[in-house]
Design an enzyme around this catalytic site. Structure first.
Site, mmCIF file in Angstrom:
data_model
loop_
_atom_site.group_PDB
_atom_site.id
_atom_site.type_symbol
_atom_site.label_atom_id
_atom_site.label_comp_id
_atom_site.label_asym_id
_atom_site.label_seq_id
_atom_site.Cartn_x
_atom_site.Cartn_y
_atom_site.Cartn_z
ATOM 1 N N CYS A 11 22.611 28.302 -78.866
ATOM 2 C CA CYS A 11 21.228 28.892 -79.829
ATOM 3 C C CYS A 11 20.433 27.781 -79.117
ATOM 4 C CB CYS A 11 21.697 28.447 -81.193
ATOM 5 S SG CYS A 11 22.340 26.867 -81.529
ATOM 6 N N GLY A 12 19.669 27.288 -80.174
ATOM 7 C CA GLY A 12 18.411 26.473 -79.633
ATOM 8 C C GLY A 12 19.021 24.940 -79.454
#
Length: 289
Positions: free
Chosen positions: A244-245
């Site tokens: 993800c981030g």
């Protein structure tokens, strides 16, 4: 002390309300918010919380403080002492929640799993669902003088955490899928990353699965619905690596996959905060179906 076995990796507010004051239950508030929200999970916990909850700060305290990357996994020794200082014992049952619904709490669920502790579950719907059900919250100042030190022991499970080299090796590896939890526009590189210095796009061969597709607003979809989502992406069960981030929402996908019946799971700890900043790592942009 009587034992308490959690029914699954996800518990309902009804289950928690019934067991809230069990002597063997530890309730953790793991609220964390994206920097642009200007919200502070710890300050909100000081203001209101589910009764008897303790705050687990994976962003500033239970993390690798020497890393330039956000909230990276700490060493087993660091994690062990942090859990002990929260009064956690090996025979406890832990329920973790957050103030969004299901957002940051799966990160702490996965951290404990990675440290060899399995009697832990996420509260489905978190604090919002608890309040919407009319259940009481504690608004009095919490005790911050510390807890009786527990006997928690961490046994690191390296197969549950991936580094950039392992993710790079997984790009073209049969039997492994890389699943990216970021919103589609960021995954495709159509929208700039909000963290400075990061390239746009995604890893070659990665599959996009935004968290909205496995949630019903603030709660998790049913096991049957989740199985349909994952089977549509991967007809055959295989090893899944989630990104993800910054390694937080990837854990929501890990939780969803676990509920759907997948077992060979790993989270890329550095996620796009690391991959997107390294020009030596390959990036794909604007590849659509």
């Amino acid at each position: 002390m009587s034992s308490l076995v959690l029914p699954s990796d996800l518990v309902s507010i009804e289950w928690l309300a019934q067991h809230l004051h069990h002597t063997n239950l530890i309730l953790l508030d793991a609220s964390w918010h994206m920097p642009m929200t200007m919200r502070n999970g710890y300050q909100e916990w000081l203001t209101e919380r589910i009764d008897n909850s303790r705050f687990f700060d994976f962003d500033r305290e239970v993390c690798d403080k020497k890393s330039a990357l956000p909230h990276m996994m700490p060493t087993a020794q660091h994690f062990e002492l942090s859990a002990q200082l929260l009064g956690i014992n090996n025979d406890h049952a832990i329920v973790v929640y957050d103030s969004v619904g299901i957002f940051s709490s799966p990160r702490v669920w996965w951290m404990f799993k990675a440290m060899g502790f399995n009697n832990i579950a996420v509260l489905d719907g978190g604090l919002p669902a608890w309040k919407e059900a009319g259940l009481t919250v504690d608004t009095q100042p919490p005790c911050t003088d510390g807890y009786q030190q527990g006997d928690f022991k961490a046994i690191y499970q390296p197969e549950l955490i991936s580094n950039k080299e392992q993710v790079h090796d997984a790009i073209d590896k049969q039997g492994v899928s890389i699943i990216d939890a970021r919103p589609k526009a960021r995954f495709l590189g159509e929208e700039l990353e909000f963290r400075p210095g990061l390239r746009s796009g995604h890893m070659p061969s990665a599959i996009n699965l935004p968290i909205e597709e496995i949630l019903n607003n603030k709660t998790m979809k049913s096991a049957y619905q989740l199985a349909q989502v994952f089977e549509a992406l991967m007809p055959q069960k295989q090893r899944l690596v989630f990104s993800c981030g910054s390694g937080v929402t990837a854990c929501i996908l890990a939780l969803a996959a676990k509920i759907a019946g997948y077992d060979a799971l790993s989270v890329y700890d550095g996620s796009w905060s690391e991959w997107g900043a390294n020009d030596n790592l390959p990036v794909v942009q604007k590849v659509t179906d």
